[in-house]
Design a protein around this motif. Structure first.
Motif, PDB file in Angstrom:
ATOM      1  N   ARG A   1     -12.604   3.484  -0.903  1.00 33.99           N
ATOM      2  CA  ARG A   1     -12.695   2.793  -2.188  1.00 33.99           C
ATOM      3  C   ARG A   1     -13.951   1.925  -2.258  1.00 33.99           C
ATOM      4  O   ARG A   1     -14.244   1.168  -1.346  1.00 33.99           O
ATOM      5  CB  ARG A   1     -11.470   1.909  -2.398  1.00 33.99           C
ATOM      6  CG  ARG A   1     -11.473   1.156  -3.722  1.00 33.99           C
ATOM      7  CD  ARG A   1     -10.328   0.169  -3.790  1.00 33.99           C
ATOM      8  NE  ARG A   1      -9.057   0.854  -3.874  1.00 33.99           N
ATOM      9  CZ  ARG A   1      -8.467   1.209  -5.015  1.00 33.99           C
ATOM     10  NH1 ARG A   1      -9.039   0.923  -6.157  1.00 33.99           N
ATOM     11  NH2 ARG A   1      -7.311   1.833  -5.011  1.00 33.99           N
ATOM     12  N   GLY A   2     -14.644   2.066  -3.342  1.00 38.33           N
ATOM     13  CA  GLY A   2     -15.837   1.268  -3.555  1.00 38.33           C
ATOM     14  C   GLY A   2     -15.470  -0.140  -3.989  1.00 38.33           C
ATOM     15  O   GLY A   2     -14.295  -0.455  -4.184  1.00 38.33           O
ATOM     16  N   PRO A   3     -16.480  -0.955  -4.140  1.00 37.58           N
ATOM     17  CA  PRO A   3     -16.208  -2.323  -4.584  1.00 37.58           C
ATOM     18  C   PRO A   3     -15.586  -2.322  -5.985  1.00 37.58           C
ATOM     19  O   PRO A   3     -15.911  -1.485  -6.820  1.00 37.58           O
ATOM     20  CB  PRO A   3     -17.582  -2.985  -4.586  1.00 37.58           C
ATOM     21  CG  PRO A   3     -18.561  -1.863  -4.614  1.00 37.58           C
ATOM     22  CD  PRO A   3     -17.895  -0.680  -3.993  1.00 37.58           C
TER      23      PRO A   3
ATOM     24  N   SER B   1      -4.577   7.153  -0.001  1.00 36.78           N
ATOM     25  CA  SER B   1      -3.950   5.826   0.050  1.00 36.78           C
ATOM     26  C   SER B   1      -4.627   4.962  -1.001  1.00 36.78           C
ATOM     27  O   SER B   1      -5.526   5.418  -1.716  1.00 36.78           O
ATOM     28  CB  SER B   1      -4.110   5.206   1.442  1.00 36.78           C
ATOM     29  OG  SER B   1      -5.455   4.798   1.636  1.00 36.78           O
ATOM     30  N   ASP B   2      -4.231   3.719  -1.062  1.00 39.96           N
ATOM     31  CA  ASP B   2      -4.864   2.805  -2.015  1.00 39.96           C
ATOM     32  C   ASP B   2      -6.323   2.526  -1.643  1.00 39.96           C
ATOM     33  O   ASP B   2      -7.096   2.067  -2.469  1.00 39.96           O
ATOM     34  CB  ASP B   2      -4.106   1.479  -2.075  1.00 39.96           C
ATOM     35  CG  ASP B   2      -2.738   1.625  -2.715  1.00 39.96           C
ATOM     36  OD1 ASP B   2      -2.515   2.617  -3.438  1.00 39.96           O
ATOM     37  OD2 ASP B   2      -1.883   0.743  -2.490  1.00 39.96           O
ATOM     38  N   GLU B   3      -6.683   2.798  -0.394  1.00 37.37           N
ATOM     39  CA  GLU B   3      -8.022   2.457   0.085  1.00 37.37           C
ATOM     40  C   GLU B   3      -8.954   3.641   0.291  1.00 37.37           C
ATOM     41  O   GLU B   3     -10.170   3.482   0.314  1.00 37.37           O
ATOM     42  CB  GLU B   3      -7.913   1.665   1.395  1.00 37.37           C
ATOM     43  CG  GLU B   3      -7.191   0.339   1.237  1.00 37.37           C
ATOM     44  CD  GLU B   3      -7.806  -0.537   0.158  1.00 37.37           C
ATOM     45  OE1 GLU B   3      -9.053  -0.623   0.078  1.00 37.37           O
ATOM     46  OE2 GLU B   3      -7.038  -1.139  -0.616  1.00 37.37           O
ATOM     47  N   SER B   4      -8.408   4.848   0.477  1.00 32.89           N
ATOM     48  CA  SER B   4      -9.293   5.982   0.750  1.00 32.89           C
ATOM     49  C   SER B   4      -8.627   7.310   0.399  1.00 32.89           C
ATOM     50  O   SER B   4      -7.403   7.388   0.258  1.00 32.89           O
ATOM     51  CB  SER B   4      -9.714   5.996   2.225  1.00 32.89           C
ATOM     52  OG  SER B   4      -8.609   6.267   3.048  1.00 32.89           O
ATOM     53  N   VAL B   5      -9.477   8.313   0.293  1.00 29.97           N
ATOM     54  CA  VAL B   5      -9.033   9.687   0.059  1.00 29.97           C
ATOM     55  C   VAL B   5      -9.766  10.558   1.065  1.00 29.97           C
ATOM     56  O   VAL B   5     -10.988  10.475   1.194  1.00 29.97           O
ATOM     57  CB  VAL B   5      -9.380  10.187  -1.360  1.00 29.97           C
ATOM     58  CG1 VAL B   5      -8.856  11.600  -1.583  1.00 29.97           C
ATOM     59  CG2 VAL B   5      -8.853   9.239  -2.400  1.00 29.97           C
ATOM     60  N   ARG B   6      -9.007  11.374   1.788  1.00 29.77           N
ATOM     61  CA  ARG B   6      -9.583  12.275   2.786  1.00 29.77           C
ATOM     62  C   ARG B   6      -9.083  13.675   2.473  1.00 29.77           C
ATOM     63  O   ARG B   6      -7.876  13.883   2.341  1.00 29.77           O
ATOM     64  CB  ARG B   6      -9.140  11.862   4.183  1.00 29.77           C
ATOM     65  CG  ARG B   6      -9.704  12.693   5.299  1.00 29.77           C
ATOM     66  CD  ARG B   6      -9.215  12.125   6.649  1.00 29.77           C
ATOM     67  NE  ARG B   6      -9.773  12.831   7.751  1.00 29.77           N
ATOM     68  CZ  ARG B   6      -9.236  13.936   8.272  1.00 29.77           C
ATOM     69  NH1 ARG B   6      -8.133  14.422   7.786  1.00 29.77           N
ATOM     70  NH2 ARG B   6      -9.811  14.531   9.283  1.00 29.77           N
ATOM     71  N   VAL B   7     -10.007  14.630   2.326  1.00 30.49           N
ATOM     72  CA  VAL B   7      -9.635  15.991   1.953  1.00 30.49           C
ATOM     73  C   VAL B   7     -10.289  16.974   2.927  1.00 30.49           C
ATOM     74  O   VAL B   7     -11.494  16.894   3.170  1.00 30.49           O
ATOM     75  CB  VAL B   7     -10.082  16.331   0.509  1.00 30.49           C
ATOM     76  CG1 VAL B   7      -9.645  17.738   0.125  1.00 30.49           C
ATOM     77  CG2 VAL B   7      -9.543  15.315  -0.489  1.00 30.49           C
ATOM     78  N   GLU B   8      -9.480  17.874   3.465  1.00 28.99           N
ATOM     79  CA  GLU B   8      -9.986  18.980   4.280  1.00 28.99           C
ATOM     80  C   GLU B   8      -9.899  20.250   3.440  1.00 28.99           C
ATOM     81  O   GLU B   8      -8.874  20.504   2.809  1.00 28.99           O
ATOM     82  CB  GLU B   8      -9.132  19.188   5.538  1.00 28.99           C
ATOM     83  CG  GLU B   8      -9.225  18.091   6.543  1.00 28.99           C
ATOM     84  CD  GLU B   8      -8.296  18.329   7.734  1.00 28.99           C
ATOM     85  OE1 GLU B   8      -8.305  17.480   8.616  1.00 28.99           O
ATOM     86  OE2 GLU B   8      -7.559  19.339   7.751  1.00 28.99           O
TER      87      GLU B   8
ATOM     88  N   GLU C   1      -4.599   7.174 -10.686  1.00 30.28           N
ATOM     89  CA  GLU C   1      -3.322   6.446 -10.650  1.00 30.28           C
ATOM     90  C   GLU C   1      -3.340   5.349  -9.588  1.00 30.28           C
ATOM     91  O   GLU C   1      -2.670   4.330  -9.739  1.00 30.28           O
ATOM     92  CB  GLU C   1      -2.174   7.423 -10.387  1.00 30.28           C
ATOM     93  CG  GLU C   1      -1.900   8.334 -11.573  1.00 30.28           C
ATOM     94  CD  GLU C   1      -0.933   9.456 -11.250  1.00 30.28           C
ATOM     95  OE1 GLU C   1      -0.918  10.427 -12.018  1.00 30.28           O
ATOM     96  OE2 GLU C   1      -0.206   9.368 -10.236  1.00 30.28           O
ATOM     97  N   HIS C   2      -4.097   5.559  -8.519  1.00 26.71           N
ATOM     98  CA  HIS C   2      -4.227   4.546  -7.469  1.00 26.71           C
ATOM     99  C   HIS C   2      -5.275   3.498  -7.828  1.00 26.71           C
ATOM    100  O   HIS C   2      -5.531   2.588  -7.050  1.00 26.71           O
ATOM    101  CB  HIS C   2      -4.583   5.194  -6.126  1.00 26.71           C
ATOM    102  CG  HIS C   2      -3.402   5.767  -5.400  1.00 26.71           C
ATOM    103  ND1 HIS C   2      -2.754   5.108  -4.387  1.00 26.71           N
ATOM    104  CD2 HIS C   2      -2.742   6.930  -5.566  1.00 26.71           C
ATOM    105  CE1 HIS C   2      -1.753   5.849  -3.939  1.00 26.71           C
ATOM    106  NE2 HIS C   2      -1.727   6.966  -4.650  1.00 26.71           N
TER     107      HIS C   2
ATOM    108  N   ALA D   1       0.835  -1.195   0.000  1.00 25.60           N
ATOM    109  CA  ALA D   1       0.000   0.000   0.000  1.00 25.60           C
ATOM    110  C   ALA D   1       0.873   1.249   0.000  1.00 25.60           C
ATOM    111  O   ALA D   1       1.935   1.282   0.600  1.00 25.60           O
ATOM    112  CB  ALA D   1      -0.901  -0.001   1.226  1.00 25.60           C
ATOM    113  N   SER D   2       0.415   2.248  -0.712  1.00 25.16           N
ATOM    114  CA  SER D   2       1.149   3.510  -0.716  1.00 25.16           C
ATOM    115  C   SER D   2       0.251   4.594  -0.156  1.00 25.16           C
ATOM    116  O   SER D   2      -0.970   4.544  -0.293  1.00 25.16           O
ATOM    117  CB  SER D   2       1.609   3.863  -2.119  1.00 25.16           C
ATOM    118  OG  SER D   2       0.503   4.114  -2.951  1.00 25.16           O
ATOM    119  N   GLN D   3       0.874   5.561   0.489  1.00 25.25           N
ATOM    120  CA  GLN D   3       0.145   6.683   1.052  1.00 25.25           C
ATOM    121  C   GLN D   3       0.851   7.962   0.658  1.00 25.25           C
ATOM    122  O   GLN D   3       2.074   7.982   0.514  1.00 25.25           O
ATOM    123  CB  GLN D   3       0.084   6.596   2.572  1.00 25.25           C
ATOM    124  CG  GLN D   3      -0.736   5.432   3.067  1.00 25.25           C
ATOM    125  CD  GLN D   3      -0.914   5.483   4.575  1.00 25.25           C
ATOM    126  OE1 GLN D   3      -0.021   5.881   5.300  1.00 25.25           O
ATOM    127  NE2 GLN D   3      -2.089   5.081   5.020  1.00 25.25           N
TER     128      GLN D   3
END
Length: 142
Positions: free
Chosen positions: A135-137, A73-80, A31-32, A2-4
């Motif tokens: 990330r969705g299914p 990350s490969d699993e989620s994106v969080r933006v403030e 890209e992810h 996994a990359s972050q």
């Protein structure tokens, strides 16, 4: 493996600058390998949140900035997204699906962000929104 990644920038109250940040985040999601539906939802939420911060929060004041902080990350994106405005109470925004508000502008962007994002939250002052997409299914292989 996994990359972050993490970045934080400040942009002027200019919608073109907001669009550039939006495109940067969406490109990184692609890209992810995020599914197109996730990218679509994040694009919509980013556009809404950034335009709200620039126009309504900062009032298009060129002396004010918008802070954007992104964790991806490969699993989620969080933006403030935080503006320098006085903030607002999101609970004061009427439900745009109620009969008396159907013809009235406003509130639809928040409704759409809630629909497409895994999580959204405002700070107490109401001048910072956090949007997160898990990330969705994966598309089914057929």
């Amino acid at each position: 493996m996994a990359s972050q990644e993490h970045f934080e920038i400040r942009i002027p109250s200019d919608t073109a600058e907001g669009l550039a940040v939006q495109e940067r985040i969406i490109a990184r999601m692609e890209e992810h390998g995020f599914p197109p539906r996730d990218c679509f939802g994040m694009r919509l939420a980013l556009e809404e949140a950034l335009v709200n911060a620039i126009k309504h929060g900062n009032g298009l004041d060129p002396a004010k900035q918008v802070r954007v902080c992104c964790d991806l990350s490969d699993e989620s994106v969080r933006v403030e997204i935080e503006d320098e405005g006085p903030g607002f109470n999101p609970d004061d925004i009427p439900d745009p699906t109620e009969e008396e508000f159907l013809e009235r502008p406003g509130g639809r962007g928040i409704m759409l962000m809630r629909h497409y994002m895994s999580h959204i939250a405002y700070n107490d002052r109401g001048n910072m929104i956090t949007i997160e997409k898990v990330r969705g299914p994966a598309p089914s292989a057929s």
